[in-house]
Design a protein around this motif. Structure first.
Motif, mmCIF file in Angstrom:
data_model
loop_
_atom_site.group_PDB
_atom_site.id
_atom_site.type_symbol
_atom_site.label_atom_id
_atom_site.label_comp_id
_atom_site.label_asym_id
_atom_site.label_seq_id
_atom_site.Cartn_x
_atom_site.Cartn_y
_atom_site.Cartn_z
ATOM 1 N N MET A 1 0.815 -1.189 0.000
ATOM 2 C CA MET A 1 0.000 0.000 0.000
ATOM 3 C C MET A 1 0.861 1.256 0.000
ATOM 4 O O MET A 1 0.437 2.287 -0.477
ATOM 5 C CB MET A 1 -0.926 -0.044 1.213
ATOM 6 N N GLN B 1 3.189 1.848 -1.807
ATOM 7 C CA GLN B 1 3.539 2.178 -3.182
ATOM 8 C C GLN B 1 2.611 3.260 -3.742
ATOM 9 O O GLN B 1 2.990 3.990 -4.646
ATOM 10 C CB GLN B 1 3.472 0.931 -4.060
ATOM 11 N N TYR B 2 1.419 3.387 -3.197
ATOM 12 C CA TYR B 2 0.489 4.403 -3.682
ATOM 13 C C TYR B 2 1.078 5.803 -3.533
ATOM 14 O O TYR B 2 0.953 6.640 -4.425
ATOM 15 C CB TYR B 2 -0.857 4.313 -2.955
ATOM 16 N N TYR B 3 1.728 6.047 -2.423
ATOM 17 C CA TYR B 3 2.321 7.371 -2.189
ATOM 18 C C TYR B 3 3.442 7.651 -3.183
ATOM 19 O O TYR B 3 3.578 8.775 -3.676
ATOM 20 C CB TYR B 3 2.817 7.479 -0.748
ATOM 21 N N TYR C 1 3.522 6.367 -6.152
ATOM 22 C CA TYR C 1 2.781 6.549 -7.403
ATOM 23 C C TYR C 1 2.343 8.005 -7.559
ATOM 24 O O TYR C 1 2.485 8.596 -8.625
ATOM 25 C CB TYR C 1 1.580 5.602 -7.409
ATOM 26 N N ILE C 2 1.818 8.578 -6.496
ATOM 27 C CA ILE C 2 1.364 9.981 -6.537
ATOM 28 C C ILE C 2 2.541 10.906 -6.837
ATOM 29 O O ILE C 2 2.412 11.851 -7.627
ATOM 30 C CB ILE C 2 0.688 10.382 -5.208
ATOM 31 N N TRP D 1 10.515 1.952 -5.757
ATOM 32 C CA TRP D 1 9.539 1.926 -6.836
ATOM 33 C C TRP D 1 10.039 1.002 -7.928
ATOM 34 O O TRP D 1 11.184 1.056 -8.339
ATOM 35 C CB TRP D 1 9.331 3.330 -7.399
ATOM 36 N N ASP E 1 5.111 -1.998 -10.153
ATOM 37 C CA ASP E 1 4.236 -1.347 -9.180
ATOM 38 C C ASP E 1 3.189 -0.471 -9.866
ATOM 39 O O ASP E 1 2.100 -0.265 -9.326
ATOM 40 C CB ASP E 1 5.042 -0.499 -8.196
ATOM 41 N N VAL F 1 -0.670 -0.538 -8.638
ATOM 42 C CA VAL F 1 -1.337 0.637 -8.080
ATOM 43 C C VAL F 1 -2.516 1.049 -8.956
ATOM 44 O O VAL F 1 -3.595 1.375 -8.440
ATOM 45 C CB VAL F 1 -0.348 1.803 -7.883
ATOM 46 N N GLU F 2 -2.354 1.010 -10.254
ATOM 47 C CA GLU F 2 -3.472 1.365 -11.126
ATOM 48 C C GLU F 2 -4.607 0.351 -10.995
ATOM 49 O O GLU F 2 -5.778 0.704 -11.140
ATOM 50 C CB GLU F 2 -2.988 1.521 -12.568
ATOM 51 N N TRP G 1 -5.367 -1.089 -8.096
ATOM 52 C CA TRP G 1 -6.016 -0.645 -6.852
ATOM 53 C C TRP G 1 -6.972 0.504 -7.120
ATOM 54 O O TRP G 1 -8.082 0.545 -6.598
ATOM 55 C CB TRP G 1 -4.997 -0.198 -5.819
ATOM 56 N N ILE G 2 -6.508 1.452 -7.932
ATOM 57 C CA ILE G 2 -7.319 2.628 -8.242
ATOM 58 C C ILE G 2 -8.571 2.218 -9.015
ATOM 59 O O ILE G 2 -9.673 2.686 -8.726
ATOM 60 C CB ILE G 2 -6.490 3.674 -9.016
#
Length: 87
Positions: free
Chosen positions: A1, A3-5, A7-8, A34, A38, A42-43, A45-46
């Motif tokens: 999770m 990894q989301y940060y 990603y942003i 990263w 990943d 992450v995409e 998850w989104i």
């Protein structure tokens, strides 16, 4: 999770990322790197989050013992009665 940060940050033009996640109470650190794989994760998850958001009904409630300590407990169990065994 975490990894989301990262990603942003990448989506905002920052590249070659790594992050140090600190857990002060445990006196531990975790280094997150990263990886190009990943991006798909992450995409995914989104996409899943968007799918849930656009559903006409809320997903079924998953009752786990850890929920009692979660910051979102009152949000998830707002319509649940006290007779269901979760306090």
């Amino acid at each position: 999770m975490n990894q989301y940060y990262l990603y942003i940050l990448i989506k905002n033009g920052i590249s070659e990322l790594s992050a140090i996640i600190e857990y002060p109470k445990l006196r531990q650190q975790q280094i997150e790197e990263w990886d190009l794989d990943d991006l798909q994760t992450v995409e995914g998850w989104i996409a899943l989050a968007k799918k849930v958001i656009h559903q006409s009904n809320c997903p079924d409630l998953i009752k786990k013992p850890i929920c009692k300590k979660c910051s979102y407990y009152n949000f998830c169990y707002a319509t649940e009665s006290d007779s269901n065994g979760i306090n």
